[in-house]
Design an enzyme around this catalytic site. Structure first.
Site, PDB file in Angstrom:
ATOM      1  N   HIS A  39       6.825   7.178   6.311  1.00  0.00           N
ATOM      2  CA  HIS A  39       6.331   6.863   4.969  1.00  0.00           C
ATOM      3  C   HIS A  39       5.692   8.122   4.396  1.00  0.00           C
ATOM      4  O   HIS A  39       5.510   9.111   5.110  1.00  0.00           O
ATOM      5  CB  HIS A  39       5.311   5.711   5.014  1.00  0.00           C
ATOM      6  CG  HIS A  39       4.131   6.021   5.866  1.00  0.00           C
ATOM      7  ND1 HIS A  39       4.048   5.651   7.187  1.00  0.00           N
ATOM      8  CD2 HIS A  39       2.991   6.716   5.610  1.00  0.00           C
ATOM      9  CE1 HIS A  39       2.917   6.101   7.692  1.00  0.00           C
ATOM     10  NE2 HIS A  39       2.263   6.757   6.756  1.00  0.00           N
ATOM     11  N   HIS A  48       0.832  -1.211   0.000  1.00  0.00           N
ATOM     12  CA  HIS A  48       0.000   0.000   0.000  1.00  0.00           C
ATOM     13  C   HIS A  48       0.867   1.262   0.000  1.00  0.00           C
ATOM     14  O   HIS A  48       0.417   2.331  -0.384  1.00  0.00           O
ATOM     15  CB  HIS A  48      -0.906   0.037   1.226  1.00  0.00           C
ATOM     16  CG  HIS A  48      -1.789  -1.155   1.359  1.00  0.00           C
ATOM     17  ND1 HIS A  48      -2.899  -1.331   0.572  1.00  0.00           N
ATOM     18  CD2 HIS A  48      -1.722  -2.240   2.158  1.00  0.00           C
ATOM     19  CE1 HIS A  48      -3.486  -2.471   0.901  1.00  0.00           C
ATOM     20  NE2 HIS A  48      -2.784  -3.039   1.857  1.00  0.00           N
ATOM     21  N   THR A  76      -4.414   6.274   9.428  1.00  0.00           N
ATOM     22  CA  THR A  76      -5.189   6.572   8.214  1.00  0.00           C
ATOM     23  C   THR A  76      -5.276   5.369   7.279  1.00  0.00           C
ATOM     24  O   THR A  76      -5.749   5.495   6.150  1.00  0.00           O
ATOM     25  CB  THR A  76      -4.588   7.776   7.452  1.00  0.00           C
ATOM     26  OG1 THR A  76      -3.271   7.424   7.007  1.00  0.00           O
ATOM     27  CG2 THR A  76      -4.524   9.010   8.330  1.00  0.00           C
ATOM     28  N   THR A  77      -4.807   4.211   7.754  1.00  0.00           N
ATOM     29  CA  THR A  77      -4.976   2.960   7.004  1.00  0.00           C
ATOM     30  C   THR A  77      -5.616   1.951   7.959  1.00  0.00           C
ATOM     31  O   THR A  77      -5.479   2.080   9.180  1.00  0.00           O
ATOM     32  CB  THR A  77      -3.616   2.406   6.524  1.00  0.00           C
ATOM     33  OG1 THR A  77      -2.735   2.281   7.642  1.00  0.00           O
ATOM     34  CG2 THR A  77      -2.991   3.306   5.470  1.00  0.00           C
ATOM     35  N   HIS A  96       4.709  11.122   7.075  1.00  0.00           N
ATOM     36  CA  HIS A  96       4.266  10.692   8.402  1.00  0.00           C
ATOM     37  C   HIS A  96       5.414   9.971   9.105  1.00  0.00           C
ATOM     38  O   HIS A  96       5.971   9.023   8.543  1.00  0.00           O
ATOM     39  CB  HIS A  96       3.078   9.724   8.300  1.00  0.00           C
ATOM     40  CG  HIS A  96       1.807  10.402   7.902  1.00  0.00           C
ATOM     41  ND1 HIS A  96       0.719   9.728   7.422  1.00  0.00           N
ATOM     42  CD2 HIS A  96       1.456  11.716   7.944  1.00  0.00           C
ATOM     43  CE1 HIS A  96      -0.257  10.593   7.178  1.00  0.00           C
ATOM     44  NE2 HIS A  96       0.170  11.802   7.467  1.00  0.00           N
TER      45      HIS A  96
HETATM   46 ZN   LIG Z   1       0.512   7.722   6.809  1.00  0.00          ZN
END
Ligand SMILES: [Zn+2]
Ligand SMILES: *[C@@H]1O[C@H](CO)[C@@H](O)[C@H](O)[C@H]1NC(C)=O
Ligand SMILES: *[C@@H]1O[C@H](CO)[C@@H](O)[C@H](O)[C@H]1NC(C)=O
Ligand SMILES: *[C@@H]1O[C@H](CO)[C@@H](O)[C@H](O)[C@H]1NC(C)=O
Length: 308
Positions: free
Chosen positions: A115, A88, A223-224, A140
């Site tokens: 990342h 991802h 956020t994932t 992030h």
């Molecule tokens: Zn992130």
């Protein structure tokens, strides 16, 4: 009874239930992957009331004098960073020697990885937006509170994770140290590929804590999926530089676990649901203004007061 009639239906039902999550850019009608609006069906936290990212409406932000600067530990250490394409996004693993304190967070946090989130072909791809504006890219840096050892342990603590976020803005000049990161992305084009950046220092890509007094703070989530609601978010006011040449190189190299180009890797912004976004007082700026006025006043006093 001929089960072979039911088997394909059963298989498709199964693959739907256990479908891998994906970004909107990966989703097509042919796909069985789970796009952002359907993440919550498999990952209930994604439908919670403290989700990230958000749009920050600057006129609604509460200025808070109790948000001091951070202290960064190990940002100038030379480290070997392992980079892995996780399907991802690509994760840049950080050693435990990289840490932070301060920033009104309770205790010490150790870094786990950093990342990026990006767009594609000139489209912006930050996750957070400011007054509705999406920026080209977002960094992030994920930190886990001591003494937790993993995200799983930290996820029951509302501030078990500290995420530092930086927005990028497009500049005519290259970011001077981003090319090592870009070259590493080129070596992890496919899901599962990994490589090492030798002699990396985090201070190459982000400023020192002294230059980062001004930031936004709110409580939110990863956020994932699983969208764990355990994150103290810090979004710095200071933007990082990236040239259009560097952006193009970043968005065109990696592929998702599905084999498609890894582009538009951001989750849509989520409702605030009553949360408040705070902004620190940029004490550096305030004190320099104050210092200026003190010197003006003292000069005026010195030159107007008769000394007898
Ligand atoms: Zn992130
Ligand atoms: C969806 O499937 C059809 C038929 O197999 C194919 O022609 C089309 O290219 C596919 N679309 C995508 C986006 O994969
Ligand atoms: C980084 O890797 C090199 C080569 O494997 C090794 O010599 C060096 O000691 C490593 N540095 C750190 C800080 O681990
Ligand atoms: C990257 O992953 C692909 C797909 O699994 C594999 O075929 C390839 O050999 C890997 N490349 C490297 C450099 O590891």
């Amino acid at each position: 009874m001929d089960f072979s009639v039911y088997l394909p239906a059963l298989l498709s039902f199964f693959s739907h239930c256990t479908a891998q999550w994906c970004y909107q850019s990966q989703y097509s009608c042919n796909d069985t992957c789970r796009e952002p609006i359907h993440w919550a069906a498999q990952f209930p936290s994604c439908g919670g009331l403290r989700q990230s990212p958000i749009n920050i409406v600057t006129s609604r932000v509460h200025v808070n004098g109790a948000l001091p600067p951070f202290a960064f530990i190990g940002h100038t250490n030379r480290i070997n960073v392992t980079v892995e394409n996780k399907g991802h996004s690509a994760h840049f693993a950080l050693p435990q020697s990289v840490r932070l304190t301060g920033g009104a967070l309770p205790g010490q946090y150790r870094a786990a990885q950093f990342h990026f989130h990006w767009g594609g072909n000139g489209r912006p791809g930050s996750e957070h937006t400011i007054d509705g504006e999406r920026y080209p890219m977002e960094l992030h840096i994920v930190h886990i509170k001591e003494p937790y050892g993993s995200l799983v342990e930290a996820e029951h603590d509302m501030v078990g994770i500290a995420l530092l976020a930086f927005l990028f803005e497009e500049t005519p000049d290259d970011h001077p140290h981003l090319d090592a990161v870009i070259a590493a992305l080129g070596r992890v084009q496919n899901n599962g590929n990994s490589t090492v950046i030798p002699n990396f220092q985090l201070s190459d890509i982000i400023p020192s804590a002294e230059e980062l007094h001004s930031y936004y703070r709110y409580v939110g989530s990863m956020t994932t999926p699983g969208c764990e609601q355990a994150v103290a978010w810090t979004l710095f006011h200071r933007k990082l530089a990236v040239s259009s040449r560097q952006l193009d190189d970043i968005v065109r190299q990696c592929r998702f676990w599905t084999g498609q180009p890894m582009t538009d890797t951001f989750r849509p912004t989520q409702p605030l649901d009553g949360r408040v976004v705070y902004r620190s007082v940029a004490s550096g700026a305030v004190t320099s203004v104050l210092r200026f006025w003190i010197s003006v006043v003292s000069v005026v006093l010195l030159t107007t007061c008769p000394i007898h």
